[in-house]
Design a protein around this motif. Structure first.
Motif, PDB file in Angstrom:
ATOM      1  N   UNK A  56      11.629   0.364  -6.415  1.00 51.77           N
ATOM      2  CA  UNK A  56      12.143  -0.995  -6.608  1.00 51.77           C
ATOM      3  C   UNK A  56      12.779  -1.494  -5.322  1.00 51.77           C
ATOM      4  N   UNK A  57      13.520  -0.619  -4.627  1.00 43.75           N
ATOM      5  CA  UNK A  57      14.103  -1.010  -3.351  1.00 43.75           C
ATOM      6  C   UNK A  57      13.046  -1.367  -2.323  1.00 43.75           C
ATOM      7  N   UNK A  58      11.996  -0.559  -2.231  1.00 44.64           N
ATOM      8  CA  UNK A  58      10.908  -0.837  -1.282  1.00 44.64           C
ATOM      9  C   UNK A  58      10.269  -2.193  -1.534  1.00 44.64           C
TER      10      UNK A  58
ATOM     11  N   UNK B 143       0.823  -1.212   0.000  1.00 44.38           N
ATOM     12  CA  UNK B 143       0.000   0.000   0.000  1.00 44.38           C
ATOM     13  C   UNK B 143       0.857   1.262   0.000  1.00 44.38           C
ATOM     14  N   UNK B 144       1.900   1.275   0.828  1.00 48.68           N
ATOM     15  CA  UNK B 144       2.758   2.454   0.912  1.00 48.68           C
ATOM     16  C   UNK B 144       3.555   2.632  -0.378  1.00 48.68           C
ATOM     17  N   UNK B 145       4.093   1.545  -0.918  1.00 49.51           N
ATOM     18  CA  UNK B 145       4.866   1.627  -2.160  1.00 49.51           C
ATOM     19  C   UNK B 145       3.992   2.098  -3.315  1.00 49.51           C
TER      20      UNK B 145
ATOM     21  N   UNK C 137       7.124   8.811   2.068  1.00 51.75           N
ATOM     22  CA  UNK C 137       6.738   7.528   2.666  1.00 51.75           C
ATOM     23  C   UNK C 137       5.922   7.761   3.933  1.00 51.75           C
ATOM     24  N   UNK C 138       6.334   8.722   4.752  1.00 49.94           N
ATOM     25  CA  UNK C 138       5.587   9.005   5.981  1.00 49.94           C
ATOM     26  C   UNK C 138       4.194   9.521   5.647  1.00 49.94           C
ATOM     27  N   UNK C 139       4.099  10.307   4.618  1.00 48.95           N
ATOM     28  CA  UNK C 139       2.785  10.773   4.172  1.00 48.95           C
ATOM     29  C   UNK C 139       1.930   9.600   3.735  1.00 48.95           C
ATOM     30  N   UNK C 140       2.520   8.679   2.966  1.00 45.15           N
ATOM     31  CA  UNK C 140       1.787   7.497   2.509  1.00 45.15           C
ATOM     32  C   UNK C 140       1.399   6.608   3.679  1.00 45.15           C
ATOM     33  N   UNK C 141       2.259   6.523   4.675  1.00 47.30           N
ATOM     34  CA  UNK C 141       1.934   5.736   5.869  1.00 47.30           C
ATOM     35  C   UNK C 141       0.709   6.296   6.569  1.00 47.30           C
TER      36      UNK C 141
ATOM     37  N   UNK D 139      -1.033  -1.224  -7.481  1.00 47.48           N
ATOM     38  CA  UNK D 139      -0.577  -2.527  -7.020  1.00 47.48           C
ATOM     39  C   UNK D 139      -1.447  -2.990  -5.856  1.00 47.48           C
ATOM     40  N   UNK D 140      -1.811  -4.260  -5.889  1.00 47.03           N
ATOM     41  CA  UNK D 140      -2.701  -4.834  -4.879  1.00 47.03           C
ATOM     42  C   UNK D 140      -1.989  -5.997  -4.192  1.00 47.03           C
ATOM     43  N   UNK D 141      -2.076  -6.062  -2.878  1.00 51.70           N
ATOM     44  CA  UNK D 141      -1.414  -7.128  -2.126  1.00 51.70           C
ATOM     45  C   UNK D 141      -2.253  -8.394  -2.130  1.00 51.70           C
TER      46      UNK D 141
END
Length: 742
Positions: free
Chosen positions: A610-612, A317-319, A635-639, A334-336
């Motif tokens: 890609x790293x995430x 979700x964050x990526x 990333x913190x915003x996405x979190x 992207x879906x988990x």
């Protein structure tokens, strides 16, 4: 074999979108495959479907991959599933062994090639048609390096280092793969500060005169032949009626053009890729071809495999939110598949230097698969140095020695070596103009002649020069004093002298040379007490890395993100994520930047993405107090947004530990008036990820907090649900009506 039998035997594990891709055999098809979506399985299964269900001859199928290693892996995967090439020693044009099943025979006749491999076939066929010998392909990089070095000597003021030569090779590869014109090459050379066009022209002339070609020429020649010889093009179009391309986002402009020529106007072209994972811009990767696929190919289908089987839901979700900030991409999410929650954590450290000690402790107690990923190899050097000194095991994927031969490292070591040997005229001529001596070249050369004739230190000879001003004479004396003092100081202090009083830092700025190498040198210098020991350690570290001795069973792994592409790890740490390093240049929404700079920044974001997505269960980033990081903020915003949207609660959604929960509750009680609100009570720590409401902008998420010298929150940033991002002063904003949501 009918389709029902094929599905039951080979495809029962595939999901609906994967099955759709397997069956998309005819016409132009672009398959966008997110990380961890099983693209290789689909591509291999599709080949089997074409052979056994569609009845397509294996000789009419060409599968292209990005690297030789990927080609071999694809062959192996096909052999494991369907039998055939794996382990039987049959090449691309061979025939399967006798007395085996039809699957083995068909599989052994499939062609798996790199684009260079098919270009070699085109050139050889044309050479046979006209009865001439093709140019010889130079496969030895050292030979090409020698040719380039000799050419560069003629056009550069300094003798090129190994790093300089490798950089020039990369630029020449880029020019050829992007089909750049003379004016474009000249412009690129100006941007890079090198005589690119002159070297490019001389290098190509040398190869032609000697009947040679490099790998990039191989593609250029094949492209021209296919364009100019209709009979040749027709032969390959009829031969390869079905073309499958893996890792299409990494394919260069000329490679895309060659593929399009081979496929023809109405060909059966199947391209698998994802522009969000295009990270080889320096090698001329051309993700724009994926964005233009429907325009370039009449009647094209675009399919999406959006299910990630690798990472837990939190990471996915964050990526997905993070990469969604890029503009040059297809709209997809992207879906988990894994329902288990995965942790994305931001660990706060005092500074960039603190990463190494922290990770050493992780390595010392590492009991599960853990990867430390980074943008450039040099980022890992201070960590490797500490691991070696403390005898802690690690495993490393590929190590480029370019740091040790880079111009900056060579300059610094030359200055330190000259301090040790002030008679060395060769070293002096390499460094004098970088260290604020203000000497002209004839003056520097005269100093060297006097030094050699009278056997005195080079800088002592300045007293015998008549045509120098008192200012220059004084600068040379100051230079000499600094050099003498260095020998009695720690390497760290010596590096400070080089960078600041001697003016080497200014030299780097004037010449637009990245100074990050100086930071790495400072980190390595911290472990030594004397200059001589520091120089010896650099040499020893280089030798140790070249030898490559490491524990192959170790759970603690070091790798660049490029080398980790396609791999996965239980736990991932991302190292050196700070503006100026990763990304190399941070660009905000309102930053004035050229289209080229924004394009480069989007690739940096793709590399981070890609790293995430290498992480399966846990992803850890470092928030460095001494360095800003736009990526960590994003990333913190996405979190914060993910916490709200996934229904895991409001303020407590980000509280993944009991201590964090207590902090959130304390903050809420104070701001809501449910606890003591004395003079200092508002100075509690703001929690990143908190939902707040502001009168003008509505609801949003706290995504960054700044602190004053006393460690108290002073300023914080909120990303509102409308997309607006605003900064506020603490605690003034809450006294003016801002409150926590709920």
């Amino acid at each position: 074999m009918n389709k029902s039998e094929f599905w039951a035997k080979y495809a029962k594990q595939l999901n609906e979108k994967q099955l759709q891709a397997v069956c998309a055999v005819h016409g132009p098809v672009l398959l966008l495959a997110v990380p961890g979506s099983g693209k290789t399985t689909v591509l291999v299964t599709r080949l089997g479907y074409m052979l056994f269900c569609e009845g397509i001859s294996p000789q009419n199928i060409l599968t292209l991959t990005y690297t030789v290693a990927a080609t071999r892996d694809m062959e192996r995967r096909f052999g494991e599933i369907f039998g055939g090439r794996s382990g039987n020693g049959v090449d691309g044009d061979g025939v399967g062994e006798k007395d085996v099943g039809r699957e083995l025979v068909l599989g052994s006749r499939l062609e798996f090639r790199t684009i260079n491999g098919i270009c070699a076939k085109v050139i050889q066929r044309y050479a046979g048609m006209i009865g001439k010998k093709a140019f010889e392909l130079v496969t030895e990089e050292k030979e090409l390096g020698r040719v380039l070095t000799n050419i560069m000597v003629s056009y550069m003021e300094e003798y090129p280092t190994e790093s300089d030569v490798n950089g020039m090779k990369t630029l020449i590869t880029y020019c050829k793969n992007m089909l750049l014109s003379e004016s474009e090459i000249q412009k690129l050379g100006e941007q890079e500060g090198v005589p690119l066009w002159e070297v490019y022209r001389a290098y190509n002339a040398y190869l032609r005169e000697h009947g040679l070609m490099d790998y990039d020429d191989q593609m250029l020649y094949a492209y021209r032949l296919l364009k100019q010889v209709p009979e040749l093009l027709r032969f390959y179009q009829e031969r390869y009626r079905y073309i499958c391309v893996d890792e299409a986002q990494d394919t260069s402009k000329i490679q895309h053009i060659i593929i399009k020529l081979l496929a023809g106007e109405n060909g059966n072209l199947f391209m698998v890729g994802d522009e969000d994972q295009s990270i080889y811009g320096f090698r001329a990767a051309y993700p724009e071809a994926l964005l233009a696929f429907e325009r370039e190919h009449t009647g094209a289908q675009v399919l999406v495999m959006d299910q990630n089987y690798r990472s837990g839901a939190g990471i996915v979700a964050v990526a997905d939110r993070f990469i969604g900030r890029n503009q040059d991409r297809h709209e997809k999410h992207m879906v988990a598949v894994r329902e288990t929650e995965a942790e994305v954590r931001v660990t706060e450290l005092k500074g960039r230097a603190n990463q190494y000690g922290y990770l050493c402790k992780v390595a010392a107690d590492c009991s599960r698969e853990t990867a430390v990923l980074y943008r450039d190899n040099e980022s890992a050097l201070p960590l490797i140095d500490l691991l070696l000194r403390q005898g802690i095991s690690y495993r490393m994927r590929g190590m480029d020695m370019g740091f040790f031969t880079h111009r900056v490292v060579t300059d610094v070591t030359n200055i330190l070596r000259f301090a040790q040997d002030p008679y060395d005229t060769e070293l002096f001529l390499r460094i004098y103009f970088k260290c604020k001596t203000y000497l002209k070249k004839p003056q520097a050369e005269q100093l060297c002649r006097i030094s050699e004739t009278e056997n005195i230190p080079v800088l002592d000879a300045v007293d015998e020069l008549r045509d120098v001003s008192d200012v220059v004479r004084g600068k040379c004396k100051a230079f000499q004093t600094h050099l003498r003092n260095m020998l009695d100081e720690t390497p760290g202090k010596a590096l400070y002298r080089i960078e600041t009083p001697l003016g080497y830092g200014e030299y780097l700025e004037r010449n637009h040379i990245d100074g990050n190498k100086l930071f790495i040198l400072r980190m390595l210098a911290k472990q030594e007490e004397a200059v001589n020991g520091f120089l010896e350690r650099l040499q020893k570290l280089r030798l140790l890395l070249q030898e490559g001795r490491q524990d192959e069973e170790c759970q603690f792994i070091l790798s660049t993100i490029h080398s980790a592409k396609g791999l996965e790890y239980e736990r991932v740490y991302l190292l050196d994520v700070c503006d100026g390093v990763f990304p190399a240049q941070a660009i905000g929404p309102k930053t004035a930047a050229t289209s080229q700079e924004r394009k480069a920044f989007e690739e940096e974001r793709r590399l981070f993405y890609v790293g995430m997505t290498r992480a399966k269960d846990e992803l850890i980033l470092f928030q460095l107090a001494d360095r800003e990081s736009c990526f960590v903020r994003e990333v913190r915003s996405a979190l914060g947004r993910n916490a709200q949207e996934t229904g895991r609660g409001d303020r407590a959604a980000m509280a993944q530990t009991p201590r964090r929960k207590r902090e959130v509750r304390k903050a809420y009680e104070i701001y809501a008036g449910k606890a003591d609100t004395g003079k200092d009570s508002v100075n509690v720590e703001l929690i990143i990820g908190e939902r707040v409401i502001q009168r003008k902008y509505g609801a949003g998420v706290v995504n960054d907090v700044e602190y004053d010298a006393a460690g108290r929150a002073s300023k914080f940033t909120v990303v509102f649900d409308s997309g607006v991002e605003k900064a506020f002063m603490f605690p003034i904003a809450f006294r003016s009506g801002m409150r926590l949501e709920g």
